[in-house]
Structures are given as C-alpha cells and as structure tokens.
Design an enzyme around this catalytic site. Structure first.
Site, PDB file in Angstrom:
ATOM      1  CB  SER A 225      13.877 -62.250 -17.041  1.00 28.05           C
ATOM      2  OG  SER A 225      15.110 -62.646 -17.629  1.00 28.05           O
TER       3      SER A 225
ATOM      4  CG  HIS B 151      13.888 -64.736 -13.284  1.00 34.30           C
ATOM      5  ND1 HIS B 151      13.544 -65.839 -12.527  1.00 34.30           N
ATOM      6  CD2 HIS B 151      14.216 -65.218 -14.511  1.00 34.30           C
ATOM      7  CE1 HIS B 151      13.643 -66.938 -13.274  1.00 34.30           C
ATOM      8  NE2 HIS B 151      14.060 -66.592 -14.479  1.00 34.30           N
TER       9      HIS B 151
ATOM     10  CG  ASP C 169      16.572 -66.099 -17.114  1.00 37.79           C
ATOM     11  OD1 ASP C 169      16.092 -67.096 -16.554  1.00 37.79           O
ATOM     12  OD2 ASP C 169      15.891 -65.130 -17.502  1.00 37.79           O
TER      13      ASP C 169
ATOM     14  CG  MET D 264      20.605 -69.082 -20.184  1.00 36.84           C
ATOM     15  SD  MET D 264      19.803 -68.499 -21.691  1.00 36.84           S
ATOM     16  CE  MET D 264      18.256 -67.899 -21.016  1.00 36.84           C
TER      17      MET D 264
ATOM     18  CG  HIS E  99      15.745 -70.105 -14.365  1.00 35.55           C
ATOM     19  ND1 HIS E  99      14.961 -69.740 -15.442  1.00 35.55           N
ATOM     20  CD2 HIS E  99      15.808 -71.462 -14.396  1.00 35.55           C
ATOM     21  CE1 HIS E  99      14.573 -70.816 -16.088  1.00 35.55           C
ATOM     22  NE2 HIS E  99      15.071 -71.880 -15.481  1.00 35.55           N
TER      23      HIS E  99
ATOM     24  CG  MET F  72      17.735 -72.328 -17.724  1.00 41.62           C
ATOM     25  SD  MET F  72      17.082 -70.962 -18.699  1.00 41.62           S
ATOM     26  CE  MET F  72      17.621 -69.605 -17.657  1.00 41.62           C
TER      27      MET F  72
ATOM     28  CG  MET G 288      11.080 -73.709 -17.839  1.00 42.07           C
ATOM     29  SD  MET G 288      11.646 -72.029 -17.452  1.00 42.07           S
ATOM     30  CE  MET G 288      11.768 -71.264 -19.073  1.00 42.07           C
TER      31      MET G 288
ATOM     32  N   GLY H 264      16.024 -70.772 -22.908  1.00 42.46           N
ATOM     33  CA  GLY H 264      17.165 -70.418 -23.755  1.00 42.46           C
ATOM     34  C   GLY H 264      17.144 -68.982 -24.241  1.00 42.46           C
ATOM     35  CG  PHE H 265      16.855 -67.975 -27.230  1.00 41.36           C
ATOM     36  CD1 PHE H 265      18.081 -67.363 -27.481  1.00 41.36           C
ATOM     37  CD2 PHE H 265      16.710 -69.320 -27.530  1.00 41.36           C
ATOM     38  CE1 PHE H 265      19.134 -68.080 -28.039  1.00 41.36           C
ATOM     39  CE2 PHE H 265      17.756 -70.050 -28.082  1.00 41.36           C
ATOM     40  CZ  PHE H 265      18.975 -69.421 -28.339  1.00 41.36           C
ATOM     41  N   GLY H 266      14.819 -65.038 -24.474  1.00 42.25           N
ATOM     42  CA  GLY H 266      13.675 -64.185 -24.172  1.00 42.25           C
ATOM     43  C   GLY H 266      12.842 -63.996 -25.429  1.00 42.25           C
ATOM     44  N   GLY H 267      11.649 -63.475 -25.256  1.00 38.17           N
ATOM     45  CA  GLY H 267      10.835 -63.073 -26.403  1.00 38.17           C
ATOM     46  C   GLY H 267      10.176 -64.198 -27.172  1.00 38.17           C
TER      47      GLY H 267
ATOM     48  CG  ASP I 158      11.182 -67.900 -16.845  1.00 38.67           C
ATOM     49  OD1 ASP I 158      11.054 -66.933 -17.614  1.00 38.67           O
ATOM     50  OD2 ASP I 158      12.279 -68.329 -16.440  1.00 38.67           O
ATOM     51  N   GLY I 159       8.384 -67.242 -19.215  1.00 37.64           N
ATOM     52  CA  GLY I 159       8.426 -67.328 -20.675  1.00 37.64           C
ATOM     53  C   GLY I 159       7.112 -66.908 -21.303  1.00 37.64           C
ATOM     54  N   GLY I 160       7.175 -65.840 -22.099  1.00 36.16           N
ATOM     55  CA  GLY I 160       5.977 -65.403 -22.819  1.00 36.16           C
ATOM     56  C   GLY I 160       4.897 -64.816 -21.928  1.00 36.16           C
TER      57      GLY I 160
ATOM     58  N   GLY J 294      10.376 -60.898 -19.075  1.00 36.46           N
ATOM     59  CA  GLY J 294      11.545 -60.187 -19.579  1.00 36.46           C
ATOM     60  C   GLY J 294      11.135 -59.117 -20.567  1.00 36.46           C
ATOM     61  CB  SER J 295      10.386 -59.196 -24.194  1.00 38.05           C
ATOM     62  OG  SER J 295       9.899 -60.487 -24.081  1.00 38.05           O
TER      63      SER J 295
HETATM   64  C1  DX5 Z   1      13.994 -68.211 -20.840  1.00 33.07           C
HETATM   65  C2  DX5 Z   1      14.272 -67.483 -19.541  1.00 33.07           C
HETATM   66  C3  DX5 Z   1      13.263 -66.435 -19.244  1.00 33.07           C
HETATM   67  C4  DX5 Z   1      13.186 -65.347 -20.248  1.00 33.07           C
HETATM   68  C5  DX5 Z   1      11.777 -64.821 -20.283  1.00 33.07           C
HETATM   69  O1  DX5 Z   1      14.905 -69.218 -20.983  1.00 33.07           O
HETATM   70  O2  DX5 Z   1      14.289 -68.402 -18.469  1.00 33.07           O
HETATM   71  O3  DX5 Z   1      13.430 -65.918 -17.932  1.00 33.07           O
HETATM   72  O4  DX5 Z   1      14.061 -64.309 -20.019  1.00 33.07           O
HETATM   73  O5  DX5 Z   1      11.688 -63.891 -21.288  1.00 33.07           O
HETATM   74  P1  DX5 Z   1      10.316 -63.390 -21.904  1.00 33.07           P
HETATM   75  O6  DX5 Z   1       9.515 -62.848 -20.777  1.00 33.07           O
HETATM   76  O7  DX5 Z   1      10.760 -62.364 -22.864  1.00 33.07           O
HETATM   77  O8  DX5 Z   1       9.668 -64.588 -22.546  1.00 33.07           O
HETATM   78 ZN    ZN Z   2      14.214 -67.736 -16.261  1.00 33.11          ZN
END
Ligand code: DX5
Ligand code: ZN
Length: 232
Positions: free
Chosen positions: A12, A37, A39, A41, A70, A72, A141, A146-149, A177-179, A199-200
């Site tokens: 991401s 990917h 994102d 938002m 993606h 959102m 999900m 909403g946020f990475g990390g 997607d996420g964590g 992402g992270s």
């Molecule tokens: C969250 C995004 C993800 C996010 C994942 O709303 O849809 O794509 O960037 O980030 P990590 O991998 O850091 O959880």
């Molecule tokens: Zn995403």
C-alpha cells in the site's frame, strides 16, 4: 490478468513517501511487489483524506503490474468512471458505502475494470452471497479502514475461512488489508486469502535511495504466507 490463487503481495503506497510516488512505485515493483495498492480516502467514510482521480492518473504510468484501487469513499458511485479513466485495473468499493452496492459493482465492470467488494471488520458475510457473480475479489479488512500501522484484528481470520468456502471454485480473489506482517500472513493465507496488502510492513527500513529493505520485507511476508499454506 489471468486468475490464479498464488500468494500475491500488494504494497500500500499509503506508507510511501508522499513527495515521491513515482519512484516509490517503481522501487516496490523492482523489489518484487505483485500489485500496487492505492488507498483512496475521503474524510467522510473514513477519518482520513488521501488522493483523488488526478493523483491516481499520475501514478498509472509508473505501475507496470496491477493498479489496485481501494475506494474508502461515500458516496462512491459518482466517482467510479473517474477512477476507471484514471487507469485503475481493479476498483474496490465498500459494501457499507451506500445502499446500492449491487449497482456499484455493475458500474465498476461496465467501466471496464475488475470489481472488488470490501467488508469492514464489523460486517458479516450474509449480504455477500447475492453479489458473488459480480465480483472478481472480496477484500476482508483486517483493521478498521482509515490509517496504516494499526493492529491486526484476529477475528477476521474466521471470516476469510468462511468466505473461502462460499467462493468455492469461482475465480474470485480474497484480499486482506491491515496489520499484515510476517507474523499475521500465515494465518490469513492458511484461511484462504491470496492477495495480501501491506503498508508499514513493506516500507519499513527502506527508501527510494535504499530500496533493498522493501524487497526483504516483501520476501519475508511472502515466505511466511507460503509456510502458512503448507501447514494448511
Ligand atoms: C487502511 C488501508 C490499508 C493500509 C494498510 O485503511 O486500507 O491499505 O494502508 O496499512 P498497514 O499494512 O500498515 O496496516
Ligand atoms: Zn487498502
């Protein structure tokens, strides 16, 4: 884009250097990313704002794999054509984004893109059955969008497992997607996910000047996912 269920890693770019998207995209692809990917938002459906169709269009020439967008955003229907014209290969919309997700998915395909259906962690699978003929991918999900990390929500592994059973032989990807990290990747791969967004965990430790850590991170997630599959 031939269909297969092999493990695909989709970094991401939410975790990329926002002043350097072109170089970041080329770096992750050179380091082994399967998809890119993106994102989107809107500060309304989710409490964060990223980028719109002109930015996505600017990313397009740098993507030589698959541009996986993606959304959102709510409402989503008025923006589908613009994201398709921006060069998206896959457009994913949230089931929760409006009352007419069936129409939304039809519109994505009518615009010439593959259609993804995303489910928030609190959304069940009951409403997905009548949509399976319209989708190329379902995104489970594994954090609240909403946020990475953020921290992986473990309850979603069982949702992936049940979704995999529902899908059967249909050519539909399951994305998470996420964590996603080398620790959580085996759990979702074993449950049936084949597209892992991270992402992270991909961008940590690297940069466009020093992209090798991107490759090491992608490899670590892929290897962990594949070892999860072998234990399935
Ligand atoms: C969250 C995004 C993800 C996010 C994942 O709303 O849809 O794509 O960037 O980030 P990590 O991998 O850091 O959880
Ligand atoms: Zn995403």
């Amino acid at each position: 884009m031939a269909f297969d269920r092999s493990i695909k890693i989709a970094p991401s770019i939410l975790s990329a250097d926002f002043a350097n998207f072109g170089q970041e995209i080329r770096a992750i692809e050179a380091q082994g990313a399967d998809w890119v990917h993106v994102d989107v938002m809107d500060g309304h459906f989710v409490p964060n704002i990223t980028f719109g169709p002109p930015a996505v269009k600017a990313f397009r020439p740098h993507v030589s794999t698959v541009m996986d967008v993606h959304l959102m955003i709510a409402p989503v229907d008025p923006y589908i054509d613009a994201f398709a014209e921006a060069g998206s290969d896959i457009i994913t919309a949230h089931l929760e984004a409006g009352p007419h997700i069936h129409r939304t998915l039809q519109a994505i395909r009518a615009a010439g893109c593959k259609a993804g259906l995303s489910l928030n962690p609190g959304t069940g699978l009951e409403d997905v059955a009548y949509l399976l003929d319209l989708v190329d991918m379902v995104l489970v999900m594994t954090v609240n969008p909403g946020f990475g990390g953020q921290k992986f929500i473990a309850s979603q592994v069982d949702k992936v497992r049940r979704l995999r059973q529902m899908i059967g032989d249909r050519p539909i990807h399951i994305q998470v997607d996420g964590g996603i990290t080398p620790e959580t990747a085996p759990l979702v791969a074993k449950a049936g996910a084949d597209v892992l967004v991270a992402g992270s965990a991909v961008f940590k430790g690297g940069s466009v000047e020093n992209p090798a850590p991107y490759g090491e991170n992608i490899r670590a997630i892929r290897d962990a996912a594949q070892s999860g599959l072998q234990s399935a």
